[in-house]
Enzyme design. Structure first.
Site, mmCIF file in Angstrom:
data_model
loop_
_atom_site.group_PDB
_atom_site.id
_atom_site.type_symbol
_atom_site.label_atom_id
_atom_site.label_comp_id
_atom_site.label_asym_id
_atom_site.label_seq_id
_atom_site.Cartn_x
_atom_site.Cartn_y
_atom_site.Cartn_z
ATOM 1 C CE LYS A 87 -3.662 -2.466 1.878
ATOM 2 N NZ LYS A 87 -4.362 -2.864 3.053
ATOM 3 C CD GLN A 143 -3.438 -4.657 6.278
ATOM 4 O OE1 GLN A 143 -3.251 -3.661 5.458
ATOM 5 N NE2 GLN A 143 -3.958 -5.668 5.961
ATOM 6 C CG ASP A 187 -10.013 -0.771 4.045
ATOM 7 O OD1 ASP A 187 -9.736 -1.069 2.987
ATOM 8 O OD2 ASP A 187 -9.421 -1.056 5.213
#
Ligand code: NDP
Length: 279
Positions: A52, A96, A119
């Protein structure tokens, strides 16, 4: 032989489009910024976070890394999220997953401001996706739609079977396919006669989390097969939820693992970061 859907190439196309957009934003003095939080040092999470960061660098998005110890308490993590929610320089926040077991994942997800939820996992984002209003789409399912569209595959009116009903892949993938006017069936561990249902699909999306579970018997001749699964096995090649060598000769289109859905997830995250700037 199936046409291979090249997720690496398609994700690169998207990243290049986004890079051009970021150049324009930067010319106007705007630098998109993503905060990435990793709790603990799970090796797979470290790889994902690293990828990322690399994508941010390529596109021109500033990334702030918060690599915090495994022992971090839930309230410490929530305090960090609160601080980032209130930081005007930060456009997107990503935590995460998975988190260590002493932290309530849902509580953390819901603590992220809906404006910064790149997300797409918060209740507000999921609600917006469900009713079809503007919001962040979850990255992996949104990536699947892009893979299909950019490969010239018609979705409208097609019979789509999604195997798996998780909140991050199966359910949202089914909703997005419905939004694209497919006729959608969702299967899960209690589904009876999975093979029969799958073998009626024009588009089969598989997110089960079981290595090479889907075989040629599950697949209709000429079907489009999207394999979301990803499995690292000791001493063996990376594989997906689909038995590629067996299914590939029968399918019309298929995504490989690696190089199919995986790279798209990151490309769509980058897209959400730029969307966050506009919000
Ligand atoms: P989950 O474990 O959360 O969900 C698995 C789903 O599969 C569940 O809904 C489960 O049903 C269903 N299932 C399990 N066994 C069967 C079976 N025998 N028959 C039918 N359905 C079954 O997994 P995720 O959705 O999080 O992930 C799925 C896979 O995708 C994993 O391999 C993961 O690593 C990968 N992944 C890849 C990403 C990428 O970017 N490429 C991103 C996210 C995930 P039930 O609900 O009844 O238990």
């Amino acid at each position: 032989m199936a046409n291979k859907i090249d997720g690496k190439k398609i994700s690169q196309e998207i990243k290049d489009e986004l890079k051009a957009e970021v150049e324009q934003l930067r010319e106007n003095g705007v630098v998109p910024c993503l905060a990435v939080i990793q709790v603990g040092a799970d090796p797979a999470s470290t790889v994902y976070v690293g990828n990322k960061k690399k994508a941010c660098e390529y596109i021109g998005i500033r990334s702030l890394a918060y690599e915090i110890p495994e022992e971090t308490t839930e309230s410490e993590l929530l305090a960090l999220i609160d601080e980032l929610n209130n930081n005007d320089e930060v456009n997107g926040i990503l935590v995460q997953l998975p988190l260590p077991s002493h932290i309530d994942e849902n509580k953390v997800i819901q603590a992220i401001s809906p404006l910064k939820d790149v997300d797409g996992f918060s209740e507000k984002s999921v609600g917006a996706m469900t009713i079809g209003t503007n919001g962040y789409l979850p990255c992996t399912p949104a990536g699947i739609i892009q893979l299909l569209k950019r490969s010239g595959i018609e979705i409208s009116g097609k019979n789509c079977v999604v195997v798996g009903r998780s909140n991050i892949v199966g359910k949202p993938a089914a909703l997005l396919m419905l939004r694209e006017n497919a006729t959608v069936t969702i299967c899960h561990s209690r589904t009876k006669d999975l093979k029969k249902i799958c073998s009626e699909a024009d588009i089969l999306i598989v997110a089960i989390g079981k290595p090479e579970f889907i075989t040629a018997d599950h697949v209709k001749e000429g079907a489009v097969v999207i394999d979301v699964g990803i499995h690292r096995r000791e001493g063996k090649k990376l594989c997906g939820d689909v038995k590629y060598d067996e299914v590939e000769p029968k399918a019309g289109y298929i995504t490989p693992v690696p190089g199919g859905v995986g790279p798209m997830t990151i490309a769509m995250l980058m897209e959400n970061c730029i969307k966050a700037v506009r919000k």
